[in-house]
Design an enzyme around this catalytic site. Structure first.
Site, short mmCIF file in Angstrom:
data_model
loop_
_atom_site.label_atom_id
_atom_site.label_comp_id
_atom_site.label_asym_id
_atom_site.label_seq_id
_atom_site.Cartn_x
_atom_site.Cartn_y
_atom_site.Cartn_z
CG ASP A 320 -37.30 -38.48 76.33
OD1 ASP A 320 -36.21 -38.85 75.96
OD2 ASP A 320 -38.34 -38.91 76.52
CD GLU A 323 -32.96 -40.73 71.13
OE1 GLU A 323 -32.82 -40.54 72.20
OE2 GLU A 323 -34.07 -40.48 70.64
CG ASP A 416 -36.01 -44.91 78.30
OD1 ASP A 416 -36.09 -44.04 79.09
OD2 ASP A 416 -36.84 -44.79 77.32
#
Length: 700
Positions: A320, A323, A416
């Site tokens: 997670d 990015e 999300d």
């Protein structure tokens, strides 16, 4: 003007401008100089300072698809798209960019597909008929670049060649396609086991449980919280006794702590700034440094940490925030998009690495902005190696972010999302966009991730059930929720809704052998598991506007109900289609009304393996099952490449079938269960073939 060279191999053209330093090397095997010119490839190249601009014409009836995770219609015309991974929490339709950057688009012109893949992990901009009505304009912020033109003529051909270039998808274990439960966060460990027991007692088959960051000690990676999870081995053993896997979240931030082993062992392997000092940022554990996954020695070190973590019995890793995100720097999205002349309203703040961060890639120092989008790819690569180092045959990695080639290592989910009826529709567009961009193992947070912090959130039970139904055939099937969100586990719903979800989950398990057969096909050929209708019917322009239905492999069409209604109109492409629920055979190129809550149609020429060693056969075709058994059906015969066990055979035929003969010896009577549907209970191994009597499989 930089030199331009063109190489070719089997319909893949590599265009090299200048002396590029690509973020990842995708070698074109047996490459030879091509006689084709840029004009013959339909391209124009313009160099403006430190930018390369690639242009191609855009016809009125041309379709542009791909580009990965984009919150827009699947036909990408009349919009500008940015490749720049961001933490896009609570995103909405028409916001760009999101978490994943796949710089691949496919043009379908006059029924012929051609792919265009730009191997740049910088902020590449794709303008699809927005600034110039009749052009696709690709702007790469580098003076040297490599890109590929991939001939079809089918969309499927393009994806086969693209994944041959960037890597075929890995093959996950079958349990990875089962029903997963997750929350931010489940704890303490006794409550995790208790929840699984409640789910199983209520008849829900849970394949895996995800633990979010609260299992850690002070959010430090590769640690357990001493009070919430005092006996992790006991937890793992208890879950395994119940045939449930454990997947733990692992972010990319290492806490700065002189008493913390991963920080000490990682010195010399973390990201730096231009001065040569460590880049020190902020993440969940506080003051944080970040592994420079572009370095080979960093990946080796990380693989060792992962391998040691897995040695406890942990079954999967959830990557997670990769990015990559850093909390110490929040910028407005307009700063990300500052170079664009046209912007849609978007007031998001995004957290990214500062501009002065540098990496070391293949021994060369490179700026973060030049390779940003490939950071999650290298993290997944290192994590994958950790599984290999631990000698695991079963590999499960879930990643939020990605770049071209991520399919070799990980599932992707859409991040999300926010529970709303608009988001319900958007999730299908997102997973289909990823699917036709070479990322076959995809899914979303069922129920919507966000909690109660947004006015548009809808916590209705009807919507929650529709999320479970929408994702029925998504390769990744997991409910997940924020700390302040409702309980999305169906055992906490009133009986009426709980039973609805149970029916959906059980139906998924019924079709799991078919889904896993498609996973095998994906790993061997690069085909998507789920597909837009136009993937199978690319010469039918009408199919490019159908975005609320999807194909599951070649054989199954699913039309989820993505509104508050309980029925819907279903567009059936050309051919004949079998209504799974009532046996009706329908001529395609038509629109029909379905009153079933889960509209499923099987295409003529299909073989569907089901749970419990069942088979559905409809028409003449061949199919490779997940165990590599080849099944072929002709007009009056079904052949098997090797011995397999079949419990029940369902034959779809407009003409009656009276009996079957197994291996030229055993005669079995056939029962008509509904219109056009004939069932034979076999319950034995079949060595070679089944003969049909009283009808033929081929439809008139």
């Amino acid at each position: 003007m930089q030199t331009i060279k063109i190489y070719e191999n089997k319909g893949v053209y590599k265009v090299v401008i200048g002396e590029p330093f690509p973020p990842i090397e995708f070698p074109l095997e047996q490459k030879i100089s091509s006689n084709k010119s840029l004009s013959e490839l339909g391209l124009t190249i313009v160099q403006q300072g430190n930018k390369v601009i690639v242009e191609k014409s855009l016809d009125l009836k041309e379709h542009i698809i791909g580009l990965g995770e984009k919150a827009f219609e699947l036909d990408r015309k009349r919009k500008r798209y940015v490749m720049y991974n961001v933490d896009a929490g609570a995103y909405k339709k028409y916001q760009d960019p999101l978490y994943v950057s796949i710089p691949l688009f496919i043009s379908v012109k006059d029924g012929v597909a051609t792919g265009y893949f730009f191997n740049s992990a910088s902020k590449v901009i794709f303008d699809v008929g927005l600034e110039e009505y009749d052009k696709v304009i690709v702007t790469i912020p580098e003076d040297s670049v490599e890109f590929y033109v991939i001939e079809g003529p089918r969309i499927e051909d393009v994806l086969e060649k693209y994944t041959e270039l960037t890597g075929k998808p890995f093959l996950p274990p079958m349990w990875a396609f089962g029903y997963m439960i997750s929350r931010y966060s489940y704890y303490p460990q006794d409550k995790v086991v208790e929840l699984v027991d409640i789910m199983q007692k209520e008849g829900f088959r849970v394949a895996g449980v995800f633990l979010d960051i609260h299992y850690m000690d002070s959010y430090k990676l590769f640690t357990w919280h001493p009070y919430r999870f005092p006996e992790p081995k006991k937890l793992i053993d208890e879950l395994h006794k119940r045939n449930v896997k454990l997947i733990t979240i692992v972010d990319h931030g290492i806490r700065v702590d002189q008493n913390y082993s991963p920080f000490l062992s990682g010195m010399g392997k973390f990201c730096e700034i231009e001065s040569g000092e460590l880049f020190v940022g902020k993440m969940w554990p506080g003051t944080t440094v970040y592994p420079d996954f572009f370095r080979e020695d960093t990946r080796e070190w990380w693989a060792g940490l992962i391998s040691e973590w897995l040695s406890q019995g942990v079954d999967g890793i959830w990557l997670d925030m990769n990015e990559p995100t850093d909390f110490s720097r929040a910028i407005e999205i307009r700063d990300v998009l500052s170079s664009l002349p046209v912007q849609f309203r978007d007031d998001r703040l995004v957290t990214t690495f500062p501009d002065n961060v540098v990496h070391y890639l293949r021994g060369k120092r490179v700026k973060h902005e030049k390779v940003r989008n490939a950071y999650p790819l290298y993290e997944a690569m290192a994590t994958f190696k950790g599984f290999r180092t631990s000698h695991r045959n079963e590999i499960f990695i879930l990643s939020r972010a990605g770049y071209a080639g991520i399919q070799r290592y990980a599932f992707i989910w859409t991040g999300d999302n926010t529970p709303s009826w608009d988001d319900l529709k958007l999730q299908l567009q997102l997973v289909l966009g990823l699917s036709i961009s070479g990322v076959p193992f995809v899914g979303c947070d069922i129920g919507g991730f966000q909690g109660r912090n947004f006015a548009e959130i809808d916590n209705s039970m009807d919507l929650l059930v529709k999320y479970y139904a929408l994702a029925l055939f998504f390769p990744f099937y997991r409910s997940h929720k924020a700390t302040d969100g409702i309980d999305t586990e169906p055992v906490f719903l009133p009986d009426y809704y709980k039973e609805k979800v149970k029916e959906i989950v059980e139906l998924r398990y019924k079709f799991l052998p078919y889904i896993y057969s498609l996973a095998l096909e994906a790993s061997e050929k690069g085909h998507p598991v789920i597909r837009p209708l136009f993937y199978e019917f690319q010469d039918d322009d009408d199919m490019y506007r159908i975005e609320d239905e999807y194909m599951v492999g070649k054989y199954l069409l699913y039309a989820p109900i993505v509104s508050k209604e309980e029925s819907r109109l279903v567009t059936l492409p050309r051919g004949k289609w079998y209504n799974y629920w009532n046996g009706e055979i329908i001529n395609g190129k038509s629109v029909v009304k379905s009153t079933h809550e889960l509209p499923i149609y099987l295409r003529e020429g299909s073989i569907i393996p089901l749970e419990g060693d069942e088979l559905i056969v409809y028409g003449e075709t061949s199919f490779k099952r997940y165990d590599n058994a080849e099944i072929t059906s002709s007009s009056n015969e079904i052949k098997f490449s090797r011995e397999i066990y079949v419990s029940k055979l369902t034959i779809t035929s407009e003409k009656p079938v009276s009996k079957i003969i197994v291996d030229d010896s055993k005669e079995i009577q056939v029962e008509k269960t509904m219109q056009n549907t004939y069932v034979a209970k076999i319950n034995q191994k079949i060595r070679g073939k089944i003969n049909l009597e009283g009808s033929v499989l081929k439809q008139s």
